[in-house]
Design an enzyme around this catalytic site. Structure first.
Site, mmCIF file in Angstrom:
data_model
loop_
_atom_site.group_PDB
_atom_site.id
_atom_site.type_symbol
_atom_site.label_atom_id
_atom_site.label_comp_id
_atom_site.label_asym_id
_atom_site.label_seq_id
_atom_site.Cartn_x
_atom_site.Cartn_y
_atom_site.Cartn_z
ATOM 1 N N ARG A 1 -7.690 -1.552 -5.906
ATOM 2 C CA ARG A 1 -7.933 -2.920 -5.441
ATOM 3 C C ARG A 1 -9.075 -3.582 -6.210
ATOM 4 O O ARG A 1 -9.033 -4.786 -6.507
ATOM 5 C CB ARG A 1 -8.206 -2.904 -3.939
ATOM 6 C CG ARG A 1 -6.973 -2.555 -3.150
ATOM 7 C CD ARG A 1 -7.245 -1.980 -1.753
ATOM 8 N NE ARG A 1 -6.036 -1.285 -1.330
ATOM 9 C CZ ARG A 1 -4.985 -1.902 -0.790
ATOM 10 N NH1 ARG A 1 -5.022 -3.197 -0.553
ATOM 11 N NH2 ARG A 1 -3.915 -1.215 -0.465
ATOM 12 N N HIS B 1 -10.560 -2.916 1.901
ATOM 13 C CA HIS B 1 -10.924 -1.599 1.383
ATOM 14 C C HIS B 1 -11.851 -1.649 0.176
ATOM 15 O O HIS B 1 -11.813 -0.763 -0.694
ATOM 16 C CB HIS B 1 -9.679 -0.775 1.064
ATOM 17 C CG HIS B 1 -9.881 0.686 1.359
ATOM 18 N ND1 HIS B 1 -8.872 1.621 1.265
ATOM 19 C CD2 HIS B 1 -10.979 1.380 1.746
ATOM 20 C CE1 HIS B 1 -9.338 2.812 1.582
ATOM 21 N NE2 HIS B 1 -10.624 2.697 1.881
ATOM 22 N N HIS C 1 1.579 2.489 3.796
ATOM 23 C CA HIS C 1 0.621 3.575 4.030
ATOM 24 C C HIS C 1 0.815 4.091 5.452
ATOM 25 O O HIS C 1 1.043 3.313 6.380
ATOM 26 C CB HIS C 1 -0.796 3.012 3.845
ATOM 27 C CG HIS C 1 -1.901 4.023 3.832
ATOM 28 N ND1 HIS C 1 -2.258 4.753 4.946
ATOM 29 C CD2 HIS C 1 -2.747 4.406 2.838
ATOM 30 C CE1 HIS C 1 -3.283 5.536 4.643
ATOM 31 N NE2 HIS C 1 -3.597 5.353 3.363
ATOM 32 N N ASP D 1 -0.490 -0.920 -4.735
ATOM 33 C CA ASP D 1 -1.759 -0.376 -5.221
ATOM 34 C C ASP D 1 -1.626 0.979 -5.891
ATOM 35 O O ASP D 1 -2.435 1.344 -6.727
ATOM 36 C CB ASP D 1 -2.777 -0.300 -4.081
ATOM 37 C CG ASP D 1 -2.383 0.685 -2.974
ATOM 38 O OD1 ASP D 1 -1.187 1.053 -2.902
ATOM 39 O OD2 ASP D 1 -3.257 1.060 -2.177
ATOM 40 N N ASN D 2 -0.626 1.760 -5.521
ATOM 41 C CA ASN D 2 -0.400 3.084 -6.126
ATOM 42 C C ASN D 2 0.936 3.614 -5.633
ATOM 43 O O ASN D 2 1.622 2.960 -4.834
ATOM 44 C CB ASN D 2 -1.531 4.061 -5.796
ATOM 45 C CG ASN D 2 -1.893 4.127 -4.327
ATOM 46 O OD1 ASN D 2 -2.982 3.698 -3.921
ATOM 47 N ND2 ASN D 2 -1.005 4.650 -3.494
ATOM 48 N N LYS E 1 -5.297 -5.773 4.155
ATOM 49 C CA LYS E 1 -6.210 -4.659 3.879
ATOM 50 C C LYS E 1 -7.175 -5.023 2.753
ATOM 51 O O LYS E 1 -6.754 -5.431 1.672
ATOM 52 C CB LYS E 1 -5.393 -3.415 3.519
ATOM 53 C CG LYS E 1 -6.249 -2.211 3.149
ATOM 54 C CD LYS E 1 -5.389 -1.003 2.846
ATOM 55 C CE LYS E 1 -6.217 0.161 2.315
ATOM 56 N NZ LYS E 1 -5.412 1.362 2.050
ATOM 57 N N CYS F 1 -6.345 3.869 -3.235
ATOM 58 C CA CYS F 1 -6.553 2.514 -2.715
ATOM 59 C C CYS F 1 -7.760 1.757 -3.259
ATOM 60 O O CYS F 1 -7.620 0.718 -3.901
ATOM 61 C CB CYS F 1 -6.657 2.571 -1.195
ATOM 62 S SG CYS F 1 -5.205 3.232 -0.366
ATOM 63 N N LYS G 1 1.192 9.288 -5.350
ATOM 64 C CA LYS G 1 -0.172 8.831 -5.077
ATOM 65 C C LYS G 1 -1.207 9.892 -5.438
ATOM 66 O O LYS G 1 -1.050 11.063 -5.145
ATOM 67 C CB LYS G 1 -0.294 8.490 -3.592
ATOM 68 C CG LYS G 1 -1.683 8.089 -3.132
ATOM 69 C CD LYS G 1 -1.697 7.751 -1.661
ATOM 70 C CE LYS G 1 -3.076 7.348 -1.178
ATOM 71 N NZ LYS G 1 -3.079 6.907 0.237
ATOM 72 N N SER H 1 -8.226 1.619 5.249
ATOM 73 C CA SER H 1 -6.869 2.116 5.477
ATOM 74 C C SER H 1 -6.546 2.223 6.965
ATOM 75 O O SER H 1 -7.426 2.496 7.795
ATOM 76 C CB SER H 1 -6.685 3.498 4.819
ATOM 77 O OG SER H 1 -6.736 3.384 3.421
ATOM 78 N N ASP I 1 0.849 -1.189 0.000
ATOM 79 C CA ASP I 1 0.000 0.000 0.000
ATOM 80 C C ASP I 1 0.890 1.246 0.000
ATOM 81 O O ASP I 1 1.667 1.459 0.930
ATOM 82 C CB ASP I 1 -0.890 -0.020 1.241
ATOM 83 C CG ASP I 1 -2.021 0.993 1.174
ATOM 84 O OD1 ASP I 1 -1.984 1.860 0.287
ATOM 85 O OD2 ASP I 1 -2.935 0.922 2.007
ATOM 86 N N ASP I 2 0.797 2.048 -1.050
ATOM 87 C CA ASP I 2 1.566 3.291 -1.185
ATOM 88 C C ASP I 2 3.066 3.064 -1.357
ATOM 89 O O ASP I 2 3.877 3.922 -0.998
ATOM 90 C CB ASP I 2 1.342 4.220 0.019
ATOM 91 C CG ASP I 2 -0.060 4.793 0.084
ATOM 92 O OD1 ASP I 2 -0.894 4.412 -0.750
ATOM 93 O OD2 ASP I 2 -0.331 5.614 0.986
#
Length: 462
Positions: A75, A130, A232, A284-285, A128, A71, A305, A153, A31-32
């Site tokens: 996903r 989300h 994240h 994810d990003n 996660k 996010c 992001k 998150s 994540d991130d």
């Protein structure tokens, strides 16, 4: 007697012929994580020996994209093989789902897990989610046999009265917040089993759950979707890793994730499953840049992001399956939406349906049977609009805006900007004036794509 002997020989031959086992699949989704946050993608001070080895033994993809730069929609894209604009998982008003959201991934969407279940796969979602925290939207209602993780998150469910994390992160690269500041729960299947989640130990516990699931299902095909909620913010690391990286707590986090990757790969080797398991590592990003040293790096890519510049949507990606995935650096285009058709193709699942898929089968590239990707284009969606499109090396920006929280304001370009990403991956040199025919070609491609999008109920605005 002669007929009986021939029958016995035939039966013996059938018994001695090995039956090819269905491949297993493990997706490790950060994540991130920025394009430049791994040693094997150029970071000079973060140590990622297990991912480095994974990249050396497998394929390192340098042009691999996500379906969105934040996010929730990202996903949705991975699990359905579809751009999130097609299933209501993208919004201009609320870019992700929140604890007070009432929507989620529609039941009409078919996930990777649901496809693989048709072939008898055991499936687990860890980490996660989300994609909706209401029970009807949880993983156990989207094809997963089990779920253990946080529903959104890790900075949500924040409690007032604690120090401002962004300010503290800018002051101290080693700052970490009190666990009680974020009351995010851990859910097991559909029940809350811990609140607040102990995020100091959560990365190792995610890995432990993945390892246990693999061991429990070693005699049947399985799919593990391991979605880390880090890096994240807020950043947390276990005692074993805290303070060990010269990069600060962000480096501690990445090095602990890397350690977990090593544990999963070691488990597959010990169980003799390594040559029958495709492991994919990506994110994810891009990095959340306003948090400075707590936010990671996109390396040579522009922005991070939330943006549709390369730093927001191009991710460090590794495919690993010894004996099947041909080692090397892959320069062809790929995207997380390609995982669904790729997995289904390798597992012998008929994934074609009436819904429009935005993914392509990459198995030929992974095996070395093809030199050219079936994907030649990438559409960059943000806030229910096509901001940009890439075809081959060419990328046209119709709308630009800075990354999540900082950067230039939104600008609609009367004349699109054009970049050659093979020669200018940092998107520094707008060459639209030199190539009007390419600009026209990409403008028409984007318009054709817009026409393929049918209106659906927006899930993020419920």
């Amino acid at each position: 007697m002669r007929q009986l002997s021939l029958l016995c020989l035939l039966l013996c031959s059938m018994m001695s012929t090995p039956v090819e086992a269905s491949p297993n699949f493990v997706v490790i989704f950060c994540d991130d994580l920025g394009y430049g946050d791994l040693a094997c993608f150029g970071h000079p001070t973060i140590r990622t020996p297990h991912l480095d080895q994974m990249a050396a033994e497998g394929q390192k993809w340098t042009n691999f994209y996500v379906g969105a730069s934040v996010c929730t929609p990202s996903r949705a894209a991975l699990l359905t093989g579809r751009l999130p604009i097609r299933n209501g998982m993208m919004s201009a008003k609320r870019r992700v789902l929140f604890p007070n959201s009432n929507g989620g991934l529609p039941a009409s969407e078919t996930t990777i897990a649901e496809h693989l279940k048709t072939k008898g796969y055991a499936t687990a979602a860890i980490g996660k989610w989300h994609l909706g925290h209401k029970e009807q939207y949880l993983p156990t209602n989207h094809g997963f046999d089990s779920y253990w993780g946080i529903p959104y998150s890790n900075d949500m469910d924040a409690v007032k009265g604690f120090p401002n994390y962004r300010q503290k992160s800018q002051e101290d690269p080693n700052y970490y917040a009190p666990i009680e500041q974020y009351q995010v729960p851990i859910i097991h299947n559909t029940e809350v089993v811990e609140q607040p989640a102990n995020q100091h130990t959560i990365t190792q516990r995610y890995t432990d759950h993945a390892v246990d699931f693999i061991k429990e299902n070693k005699d049947k095909p399985f799919f593990v979707y391991l979605a880390h909620n880090l890096p994240h913010i807020p950043l947390y690391a276990s005692e074993k890793f805290l303070g060990k990286s010269s990069r600060g707590i962000f480096g501690d986090v990445i090095e602990e994730i890397d350690h977990g990757v090593g544990q999963i790969l070691d488990t597959l080797r010990e169980l003799n499953l390594d040559e029958n398991t495709l492991v994919v590592f990506t994110s994810d990003n891009g990095p959340w840049l306003p948090f400075e040293t707590h936010g990671g790096s996109a390396g040579l890519l522009r922005e991070g992001k939330g943006s549709t510049f390369e730093g927001g949507m191009r991710e460090p990606t590794i495919f690993w399956m010894p004996g099947t995935v041909q080692p090397g650096v892959q320069l062809e285009l790929g995207a997380t939406m390609d995982l669904l058709p790729t997995f289904c193709s390798m597992a012998g699942v008929d994934y074609q349906s009436e819904v429009t898929l935005d993914g392509y089968d990459l198995s030929g590239l992974l095996r070395g049977e093809s030199k050219t990707s079936p994907r030649d284009r990438v559409f960059y969606w943000r806030e229910e609009q096509v901001y940009a499109v890439r075809q081959g090396p060419w990328k046209a920006h119709f709308i630009t805006a800075g990354c999540y929280g900082i950067g230039p304001k939104k600008e609609v370009h009367e004349k699109p900007e054009l970049y050659n990403l093979s020669q200018d991956p940092s998107e520094k040199y707008n060459i639209a004036a030199r190539h009007p025919e390419i600009v026209q070609q990409l403008t028409e491609l984007a318009e054709q794509h817009r026409q393929s999008i049918e209106p659906v109920e927006n899930q993020l605005e419920k």
